[in-house]
Design an enzyme around this catalytic site. Structure first.
Site, PDB file in Angstrom:
ATOM      1  N   ARG A 101       0.839  -1.294   0.262  1.00  0.00           N
ATOM      2  CA  ARG A 101      -0.007   0.127   0.039  1.00  0.00           C
ATOM      3  C   ARG A 101       0.877   1.408  -0.052  1.00  0.00           C
ATOM      4  NH1 ARG A 101       0.029   2.606   4.798  1.00  0.00           N
ATOM      5  NH2 ARG A 101       0.492   1.339   6.580  1.00  0.00           N
ATOM      6  N   ASN A 149       7.908   7.135   5.332  1.00  0.00           N
ATOM      7  CA  ASN A 149       7.053   7.979   6.216  1.00  0.00           C
ATOM      8  C   ASN A 149       7.223   9.645   5.479  1.00  0.00           C
ATOM      9  OD1 ASN A 149       4.766   7.408   7.853  1.00  0.00           O
ATOM     10  ND2 ASN A 149       6.218   6.078   8.883  1.00  0.00           N
ATOM     11  N   ASP A 198       7.625   9.491  12.389  1.00  0.00           N
ATOM     12  CA  ASP A 198       6.623   9.279  11.412  1.00  0.00           C
ATOM     13  C   ASP A 198       6.393  10.455  10.349  1.00  0.00           C
ATOM     14  OD1 ASP A 198       4.131   8.559  10.318  1.00  0.00           O
ATOM     15  OD2 ASP A 198       3.588   7.162  12.240  1.00  0.00           O
TER      16      ASP A 198
END
Length: 293
Positions: A101, A149, A198
């Site tokens: 994904r 990220n 992140d």
């Protein structure tokens, strides 16, 4: 906290300067949320939630004739129109050996959209960083990533800051005129005890704001890696951040309830919500994807 709306896994916040509204995604639910921001109350009000039909990692404005937004979603890229129509573009991970994904993404000042892929199983080194150029072509910019990220670009587009979460680093690259990445160097190193890097954004002073998954915080670093400020967040899994509001002086922070047990959700009841903070500096307007006419 900026609103009561709770996502399972809120990610990818983006302030759309055309609408003066905040967009963010609920990744696994495949939703893009659009909200107005009441500056006096410091509250978000969700106006629309657009279903994408696949997991979605990022949303950025598109300034082409069709308007709307570009998405890093499914196994590649898609266009989301203002009426909610989703048009799928290239899907470079559709035939990968693992179930893949798309994850985080950002447009650059030159009008391209960059976004990384990862395996649902988080297998090491199987992801890539892709660049969707204004002419619609897709290029692999970097391979052997694991959890691609946060991304942030310098205002001139010459430098890319990039996070592959398991490395515990923010890496810096030079971006050549043709989009090639060269001169990789470590900009920031983050101790695992502080959380896992992140999502990320950059402010008008050139400093980096890094969301710390498991760290209940967003940290501000200089490009040389010096920690300048900490914004504490009332949720442990902090996923991303962006500047917005009329003056771009509000830091919006997304959080997640992903993989939390019932007890953890009860203990961290605000997980999955969007927070906001006044941090004393301004951000930069979101760059947009600019398709070639």
């Amino acid at each position: 906290m900026a609103g009561d709306h709770r996502a399972e896994h809120a990610e990818g916040p983006c302030w759309d300067p055309r609408l003066q509204k905040l967009l963010w995604v609920d990744q696994y639910a495949g939703l893009v949320h659009q909200a107005i921001f009441d500056t006096d109350a410091g509250r978000l009000g969700v106006e629309h939630s657009f279903p994408v039909g696949a997991p979605v990692g990022a949303v950025v404005p598109s300034i082409g004739p069709a308007g709307g937004w570009l998405l890093a979603a499914g196994c590649g890229f898609a266009h989301l129109s203002c009426d909610g129509t989703v048009t799928w573009l290239g899907q470079p991970e559709a035939h990968a050996d693992q179930r893949m994904r798309m994850n985080d993404g950002k447009a650059d000042p030159r009008g391209a959209l960059w976004a990384g892929s990862m395996a649902f199983g988080k297998q090491p080194g199987v992801g890539s960083l892709y660049r969707l150029d204004p002419d619609g072509s897709i290029t692999v910019a970097r391979t052997h990533t694991t959890i691609s990220n946060g991304l942030a670009f310098s205002p001139d587009g010459d430098r890319l800051y990039f996070i592959d979460t398991p490395t515990q680093r923010v890496d810096r690259f030079h971006v050549a005129a043709d989009g090639r990445l060269t001169g990789q160097a470590t900009a920031v190193t983050i101790a695992p005890s502080l959380g896992h890097p992140d999502g990320m954004c950059i402010d008008a002073e050139g400093c980096l704001w890094v969301a710390l998954w498991g760290g209940s915080a967003v940290h501000r670093y200089t490009p040389a890696g010096t920690l300048l400020a900490i914004v504490e967040v009332d949720a442990p899994q902090v996923s991303s951040c962006t500047f917005g509001g009329p003056d771009l002086d509000t830091l919006f922070i997304t959080t997640s309830a992903e993989d939390m047990s019932g007890a953890q959700r009860a203990r961290h009841e605000h997980s999955g919500k969007v927070f906001c903070a006044e941090v004393g500096v301004k951000g930069l307007p979101a760059d947009a994807y600019a398709p070639t006419p």
